[in-house]
Scaffold this motif. Structure first.
Motif, mmCIF file in Angstrom:
data_model
loop_
_atom_site.group_PDB
_atom_site.id
_atom_site.type_symbol
_atom_site.label_atom_id
_atom_site.label_comp_id
_atom_site.label_asym_id
_atom_site.label_seq_id
_atom_site.Cartn_x
_atom_site.Cartn_y
_atom_site.Cartn_z
ATOM 1 N N TYR A 174 -0.992 -12.647 43.232
ATOM 2 C CA TYR A 174 -1.968 -11.707 43.786
ATOM 3 C C TYR A 174 -2.353 -12.087 45.204
ATOM 4 O O TYR A 174 -2.042 -13.186 45.674
ATOM 5 C CB TYR A 174 -3.206 -11.659 42.891
ATOM 6 N N SER A 175 -3.043 -11.184 45.857
ATOM 7 C CA SER A 175 -3.477 -11.458 47.235
ATOM 8 C C SER A 175 -4.914 -11.021 47.390
ATOM 9 O O SER A 175 -5.245 -10.292 48.324
ATOM 10 C CB SER A 175 -2.615 -10.667 48.224
ATOM 11 N N VAL A 181 -6.322 -19.512 46.636
ATOM 12 C CA VAL A 181 -5.430 -20.055 45.597
ATOM 13 C C VAL A 181 -3.944 -19.803 45.865
ATOM 14 O O VAL A 181 -3.126 -20.727 45.785
ATOM 15 C CB VAL A 181 -5.853 -19.547 44.192
ATOM 16 N N PRO A 182 -3.540 -18.571 46.195
ATOM 17 C CA PRO A 182 -2.093 -18.355 46.404
ATOM 18 C C PRO A 182 -1.530 -19.240 47.522
ATOM 19 O O PRO A 182 -0.359 -19.596 47.488
ATOM 20 C CB PRO A 182 -2.005 -16.879 46.785
ATOM 21 N N HIS A 250 -6.327 -11.549 34.030
ATOM 22 C CA HIS A 250 -6.611 -10.544 35.056
ATOM 23 C C HIS A 250 -6.711 -9.191 34.347
ATOM 24 O O HIS A 250 -5.882 -8.893 33.473
ATOM 25 C CB HIS A 250 -5.479 -10.527 36.088
#
Ligand code: SAM
Ligand code: SF4
Length: 511
Positions: A174-175, A181-182, A250
């Protein structure tokens, strides 16, 4: 990919020059963990590798030869706390020759060079992306002769944890525009089902009865043909696994199949932590969360219908850039509408390198004020929910002396006097039923159908309760975050008959 810096050894003249290289068998390590469950799982994993090399874990830093700080960088505050602890370790290290400082985790990944410059006494930096290689990296930190030749690698690390974390995936695809985190954990990597099940078996053989599967979007799991529902079922199939949880799911991947699995697989607990972040569609879009308020509300409704006893908790960010008073009120109204059982409310913290960090921040006082207002609401509802539990009977899995958790993930302090008294009273079936009536351990039908009789369950047993036992507890106080209760001397046989009756469709609850 390693964030490895053994060279820092040379920056530690005290450790080097006076060094009698300690025998690994004498060495102890101390671990300090910041951040989320994922970090706790990583700390456990690193600890297991050190134990397999013959080191012993200690709870006292003064006793330790290795001090491991596992850092978090999700919010600035967590990073600051870790750095201030690392700052104090120069003196700790200087007190005894041969001591080593290891810094790992997300902040280590993000700020490796800064750490090396600011704290030259650090011996090893292991970024979050390299935790899986820790065994190899740590081998280089330690005396190879002692580790490789003298020690028995077959000795399993002893972990007495009743509730164990098992990482099923790493990274995040995800972004979300606020999230670091990414960047520090990289893109998603899924462990194979075989690998996960092997780890679950290991944890069970070490005493675990409850398994929490971990991943940043844990329910996006995919490996070959397998999806998350398949993984839950596979873990449930392992002997000795009595409870299963997962974190963090999620909303996008909360599919019908996952919901059905939660509703029907007895080991999967009736508790869901489903971060919503905001109740405003404008904010959700700007955060790039990939769902709307309406979608989240509908999902929560579907979940609660499928798993009526379920507790629903969440994460909320207040003060995201551009959040208006109206956006914020949308969050408050969502909290009111969904009546979360508990929630974590975070003040937005700008993380360098994320898209949201480019946006203009709201004034800090405004963020503080909204944080306070949101917390008050979340806490008020949470207290009401807890008070509703007083008088109910809950299955509690004891994790440490006198403390355990309900299936719905409330921590319960089980009163010792009551433990001492247990076995004294013998309650007949009719009494037990009368006492169960007010028990809103909720939806007796759903619960009794799903709940399995536990072999180790103690209702009117006379022995002491130890960790790993599952006991029935009557909740007596819920003012504080940790519930209080006493062992319920109900008639277990009666309960079992009741369960049989329910399966046969003759349960009194259904008539
Ligand atoms: N992967 C999970 C998800 O998507 O919901 C969340 C993982 S994140 C490590 C844990 C929580 O930290 C998030 O749910 C969010 O509420 C909070 N968080 C993340 N970045 C943040 C930031 N920059 N400022 C404040 N809170 C943040
Ligand atoms: Fe961060 Fe979003 Fe990934 Fe969760 S899903 S870890 S909040 S980027």
């Amino acid at each position: 990919m390693y964030q490895l810096r053994l060279a820092a050894r040379s920056a530690s003249p005290i450790g080097r020059s006076r060094n009698r290289r300690p025998d690994i068998k004498d060495m102890k390590f101390y671990v300090r963990t910041y951040g989320c469950q994922m970090n706790v799982a990583d700390s456990n994993e690193m600890g297991r590798h050190l134990k397999a090399k013959g080191l012993v874990e200690t709870q006292d830093p003064e006793d330790a030869s290795i001090y491991l700080v596992n850092t978090c960088t999700v919010r600035q505050h967590a990073e600051d706390r870790a750095f201030s602890e690392i700052g104090r370790l120069g003196r700790w290290k200087a007190k005894r020759p041969g001591r080593k400082v290891v810094v790992s985790g997300c902040a280590a990944e993000r700020t490796k060079e800064y750490l090396e410059d600011r704290f030259p006494f650090i011996d090893l930096v292991v970024g979050a992306k390299s935790i899986e290689n820790f065994n190899e990296i740590a081998g280089r930190l330690l005396d190879r002769r002692a580790t490789d030749e003298d020690l028995d690698y077959a000795v399993p690390a002893v972990n007495e944890k009743v509730a164990a974390f098992v990482t099923s995936m790493r990274g995040c695809n995800y972004s979300c525009t606020y999230c670091i985190v990414p960047y520090v954990r990289g893109r998603e990597i899924y462990h194979s089902i075989d690998q996960i099940l092997a780890e679950v078996r290991d944890r069970v053989s070490e005493g675990a009865r409850e398994i929490t599967l971990l991943g940043q979007t844990v329910n996006s799991y995919r490996h070959g043909q397998h999806r998350f529902g398949d993984l839950l079922r596979a873990v449930a199939g392992i002997d000795g696994v009595e409870r299963i949880r997962f974190i963090s799911p999620h909303p996008y991947y909360m599919t019908d199949r996952v919901i059905e699995t939660m509703a029907t697989v007895p080991q999967v607990c009736e508790s869901l932590h489903l971060p919503v972040q905001s109740g405003s569609n404008t904010m959700l879009k700007s955060m790039m969360r990939n769902y709307t308020r309406e979608h989240y509300i509908a999902l929560a409704g579907k979940m609660r219908q499928a798993v009526p006893d379920m507790t629903l908790s969440t994460d909320i960010i207040v003060g995201f850039p551009g959040e208006t008073e109206e956006d914020f009120r949308q969050t408050l109204s969502l909290v009111e509408e969904l009546q979360f059982d508990w929630g974590f409310v975070f003040k937005y913290s700008a993380r360098e390198g994320t898209p949201a960090a480019e946006l203009e921040c709201l004034p800090q006082e405004l963020i503080e004020e909204r944080h306070q207002r949101c917390l008050e609401l979340v806490d008020r509802i949470a207290l009401k929910k807890r008070l509703d539990l007083v008088g109910t009977i809950q299955d509690v899995l004891i994790e440490e002396l006198g403390v355990g958790r309900t299936r719905t993930n409330y921590k319960v302090h089980v009163r010792r006097e009551a433990q001492a008294r247990q076995g004294a009273a013998s309650i007949n079936g009719a009494q037990a039923r009368a006492e169960r009536e007010p028990a809103r351990s909720a939806s007796p039908i759903g619960r009794s159908l799903k709940r399995r009789a536990q072999p180790q369950e103690k209702a009117a047993a006379s022995s002491n309760i130890i960790h790993g036992d599952q006991v029935r507890v009557r909740i007596t106080n819920a003012q504080r975050a940790t519930l209080e209760g006493e062992v319920y001397n109900g008639n277990l046989a009666f309960e079992n008959f009741r369960e049989e009756d329910c399966r046969a469709g003759t349960c009194p609850d259904r008539q």
